[in-house]
Design a protein around this motif. Structure first.
Motif, short mmCIF file in Angstrom:
data_model
loop_
_atom_site.label_atom_id
_atom_site.label_comp_id
_atom_site.label_asym_id
_atom_site.label_seq_id
_atom_site.Cartn_x
_atom_site.Cartn_y
_atom_site.Cartn_z
N ARG A 52 1.18 -1.80 0.42
CA ARG A 52 0.10 -0.22 0.17
C ARG A 52 1.54 1.02 0.24
O ARG A 52 1.76 1.70 0.90
N THR A 54 1.17 5.39 -0.51
CA THR A 54 0.32 6.13 -0.45
C THR A 54 1.09 7.53 -1.10
O THR A 54 2.45 7.54 -0.32
N VAL A 62 -3.73 10.29 -1.83
CA VAL A 62 -3.88 8.76 -2.64
C VAL A 62 -3.27 7.39 -2.56
O VAL A 62 -2.43 8.00 -2.59
N THR A 64 -2.47 3.50 -3.25
CA THR A 64 -2.90 2.79 -4.04
C THR A 64 -1.74 1.53 -3.78
O THR A 64 -1.69 1.50 -2.83
N THR A 65 -2.49 0.30 -4.54
CA THR A 65 -2.16 -0.73 -3.85
C THR A 65 -1.14 -1.39 -5.03
O THR A 65 -1.79 -1.36 -6.45
N GLY A 81 0.06 -0.77 -10.67
CA GLY A 81 -1.23 -0.69 -9.91
C GLY A 81 -2.32 -1.72 -9.63
O GLY A 81 -1.95 -1.92 -11.80
N ASP A 83 -5.41 -0.93 -8.39
CA ASP A 83 -7.17 -0.70 -8.15
C ASP A 83 -6.27 1.45 -8.01
O ASP A 83 -5.41 1.55 -8.51
N GLY A 84 -8.20 1.38 -8.22
CA GLY A 84 -7.90 3.16 -8.51
C GLY A 84 -8.02 3.26 -10.05
O GLY A 84 -7.83 2.60 -10.55
N ARG A 87 -3.03 3.79 -12.46
CA ARG A 87 -2.38 2.87 -12.10
C ARG A 87 -1.15 2.61 -12.34
O ARG A 87 -0.86 2.75 -14.07
#
Length: 150
Positions: A52, A54, A62, A64-65, A81, A83-84, A87
């Motif tokens: 994770r 940020t 924001v 993101t994974t 990336g 998700d979100g 990416r």
């Protein structure tokens, strides 16, 4: 991968560069937009492990994974990336120089936008990354060479 590519030479061994560059706890020390990074999986990192991360994007933080798509110590690592709306896709490579006393570090970065992310990539994310990637490499070099890190 298209997008952005930067290369820098660091006066440290590939093992030292690797240990510092892939350590999630160190990410905010050498990446200007990184606020925090933490592993989401137990055990040592491997292909498929997730973090994770940020980041400051514009005026927002924001999360993101990111998932490792390559993990080859001390030579190369890649993440994408998962998700979100924005990416990132990242690839880092460390090449030994001078019989392993120095290292060439090459970093490539690109982005894919999903939905509103397509607009964000073109308006904010790409311009921020274009400015930040060379700064990040200089910060990595300075931390490894002059601040006794790793």
């Amino acid at each position: 991968m298209s997008g952005f590519r930067e290369t820098i030479v660091v006066d440290r061994s590939p093992e030292d560069v690797w240990a510092y560059a892939v350590d999630p706890a160190r990410l905010p020390e050498w990446q200007a937009s990184a606020v925090s990074a933490e592993p989401l999986d137990d055990g040592p990192p491997h292909v498929g492990s997730r973090l994770r991360v940020t980041r400051h994007v514009g005026r927002r933080e924001v999360p993101t994974t990111m998932e490792y798509t390559e993990y080859d110590p001390p030579h190369a690592w890649a993440m994408q990336g998962v998700d979100g709306p924005v990416r990132g896709r990242f690839h880092g490579e460390i090449t030994p120089l001078d019989e392993g006393r120095r290292s060439r570090v090459t970093m490539e970065l690109d982005f894919e936008g999903k939905g509103i992310g397509k607009v964000l990539v073109s308006l904010v994310v790409r311009s921020q990354a274009r400015r930040e990637l060379p700064v990040n490499e200089r910060m990595l070099k300075r931390r490894l060479e002059h601040e006794g890190t790793a």
